[in-house]
Design an enzyme around this catalytic site. Structure first.
Site, PDB file in Angstrom:
ATOM      1  N   HIS A  86      -2.708  -4.058   3.560  1.00 19.61           N
ATOM      2  CA  HIS A  86      -3.742  -4.008   2.527  1.00 19.61           C
ATOM      3  C   HIS A  86      -3.262  -4.834   1.339  1.00 19.61           C
ATOM      4  O   HIS A  86      -2.284  -4.473   0.698  1.00 19.61           O
ATOM      5  CB  HIS A  86      -3.991  -2.559   2.086  1.00 19.61           C
ATOM      6  CG  HIS A  86      -4.489  -1.669   3.184  1.00 19.61           C
ATOM      7  ND1 HIS A  86      -5.819  -1.506   3.461  1.00 19.61           N
ATOM      8  CD2 HIS A  86      -3.823  -0.896   4.089  1.00 19.61           C
ATOM      9  CE1 HIS A  86      -5.969  -0.665   4.480  1.00 19.61           C
ATOM     10  NE2 HIS A  86      -4.759  -0.295   4.886  1.00 19.61           N
TER      11      HIS A  86
ATOM     12  N   ASN B 195      -2.423   8.722   4.860  1.00 25.21           N
ATOM     13  CA  ASN B 195      -3.478   9.037   5.812  1.00 25.21           C
ATOM     14  C   ASN B 195      -3.422   8.043   6.969  1.00 25.21           C
ATOM     15  O   ASN B 195      -3.619   6.852   6.751  1.00 25.21           O
ATOM     16  CB  ASN B 195      -4.845   8.979   5.131  1.00 25.21           C
ATOM     17  CG  ASN B 195      -5.949   9.555   5.998  1.00 25.21           C
ATOM     18  OD1 ASN B 195      -5.677  10.242   6.966  1.00 25.21           O
ATOM     19  ND2 ASN B 195      -7.188   9.258   5.654  1.00 25.21           N
TER      20      ASN B 195
ATOM     21  N   ASP C 268       1.033  -0.543   7.808  1.00 22.30           N
ATOM     22  CA  ASP C 268      -0.017   0.070   6.976  1.00 22.30           C
ATOM     23  C   ASP C 268       0.387  -0.003   5.499  1.00 22.30           C
ATOM     24  O   ASP C 268       0.276   0.961   4.749  1.00 22.30           O
ATOM     25  CB  ASP C 268      -0.291   1.511   7.395  1.00 22.30           C
ATOM     26  CG  ASP C 268      -1.559   2.084   6.757  1.00 22.30           C
ATOM     27  OD1 ASP C 268      -2.320   1.315   6.135  1.00 22.30           O
ATOM     28  OD2 ASP C 268      -1.779   3.303   6.870  1.00 22.30           O
TER      29      ASP C 268
END
Length: 422
Positions: free
Chosen positions: A56, A272, A299
């Site tokens: 991200h 998460n 992630d």
């Protein structure tokens, strides 16, 4: 442009690597004197550039957390030369125009190869799938609603059909919202002791079971993002045995930490999917070792200091991982004798490259000069002050590890060099 990297180990042999016009021209013991640049590898280990299919970069719209330049520099610092960037930015990458803008941004600002995901559906939550055909034509690497599970089965079925037609992976964040109920950590004794709202592991495995049935019907390449439960592992194992085209990734934090290690209300432990039980963690390790899980992905999820402070009730989900993933995996899996370095490279370079059809993952003559030099023998301490990411949110700060990046080359150009940080 010719570059010679001297004195590096490749497959435990001390060699020189000649790079010409962005490609590996030779790997041997010869010294070519007619080169433009000489880099002394100082007997570090040369690896094919690492590949991360899950990052991200928060750009555009959330650049106080991270931007393409800082995120890509963090990736290069971690030894990654190719990354796949998630579409949950502002605006969401859910139209051909938004994708075109994002691809241009990645090309202009990233110091590594930054491939771009497109969203499965509008705003990551709508029922109608996006224009897969046009976004595939423009260059989307795959399709995902990461951050949101696809709640409607018809939406997922139609999306899988479109992804199959485009011959691109459909990457799923598997999470049934009806089983979350505002939870902030895994359903566990630790959550009860801390008085924190719980997230049922069934939210992952129940939606995954649905998706695997649909994947069988459509024949799509279905990829499970950040798998985290023993039940999910078993579902993937059975699906693979039945010939379903499913692959899976696991993040280092789910392999190395579990909810029994959460002793205080610590926002750095909030992610998460959440950290699961010791049983789940052991199942993930076993599945990575037996090939049920195909790859490791970070992630990488940077947040501001304010967003990762206070209670887990209010803090943002997620941790950074680009700059710590290799060293953590090398320390815990290779130095501890569980696997050899070649297996780690399969998990973090060649497998993700092959399964996502990326021109990466091979340290061979004729291949792109995407190369990482690693110092494998000297321990160092993970220090947030060394991060090139804007995000410092990691539970691994202070841990002593091995496997420090000394140099990262992308197409033969220096993307990161130890000691030359801005």
């Amino acid at each position: 442009m010719k570059t010679l990297i001297k004195n590096v180990y490749v497959n435990q042999e001390l060699v020189n690597i000649l790079i010409e016009d962005g490609k590996i021209a030779a790997i041997n013991n010869e010294e070519n004197e007619s080169v433009d640049q000489v880099i002394d590898g100082q007997k570090t280990t040369a690896l094919p550039g690492l590949v991360d299919v899950h990052v991200h970069f928060r750009d555009p719209g959330l650049t106080y957390k991270e931007d393409t330049e800082s995120g890509s520099k963090a990736s290069a610092h971690g030894g990654f030369t190719s990354v796949c960037v998630m579409p949950n930015v502002k605006p969401v990458v859910d139209t051909p125009h938004a994708l075109s803008e994002q691809l241009a941004l990645n090309k202009a600002k990233s110091v590594v190869h930054a491939y771009q995901y497109a969203a499965i559906s509008k705003q990551l939550i709508a029922y109608k799938p996006t224009d897969f055909a046009e976004m595939n034509r423009l260059g989307a690497i795959a399709f995902t609603n990461d951050g949101h599970g696809v709640q409607n089965a018809e939406t997922m079925y139609l999306a899988m059909q479109a992804a199959k037609e485009a011959n691109k992976p459909l990457v799923a964040h598997v999470e049934d919202d009806s089983l979350i109920n505002g939870g902030v950590m895994n359903e566990s004794d630790a959550a009860k002791r801390l008085g924190l709202p719980e997230m049922s592991p069934l939210s992952e495995s129940s939606q995954l079971a649905r998706d695997l049935v649909l994947a069988k019907a459509t024949g799509v390449h279905y990829h499970v993002a950040h798998i985290s439960t023993a039940e999910s592992v078993e579902l993937v194992r059975i699906a693979k045995a039945r010939g379903i085209n499913v692959t899976a990734e696991v993040s280092p934090h789910h392999l190395l930490i579990d909810d029994s290690m959460i002793t205080t209300d610590d926002p750095m432990m909030k992610m998460n999917p959440p950290l699961r039980s010791p049983k789940d963690r052991k199942a993930l390790i076993a599945a990575l070792l037996d090939g049920t899980i195909d790859m490791v992905a970070t992630d990488h999820a940077p947040h501001s200091e304010q967003e990762k402070s206070g209670s887990m009730r209010d803090a943002s989900f997620g941790i950074v991982g680009s700059e710590t993933a290799f060293s953590l995996m090398y320390t815990h899996f290779v130095k501890n004798g569980i696997v050899d370095l070649n297996q780690l490279i399969k998990w973090m370079s060649s497998n993700p490259a092959n399964l996502f059809h990326l021109p990466a993952g091979q340290l061979q003559v004729g291949q792109p000069a995407d190369i990482t030099l690693m110092e494998l023998d000297q321990p160092y301490q993970i220090d947030a002050n060394d991060f090139l990411s804007k995000g410092k949110n990691s539970p691994f700060i202070g841990e002593q590890v091995y496997g420090k990046t000394q140099l990262t080359l992308v197409d033969g150009n220096i993307a990161y060099q130890d000691g030359s940080e801005e």
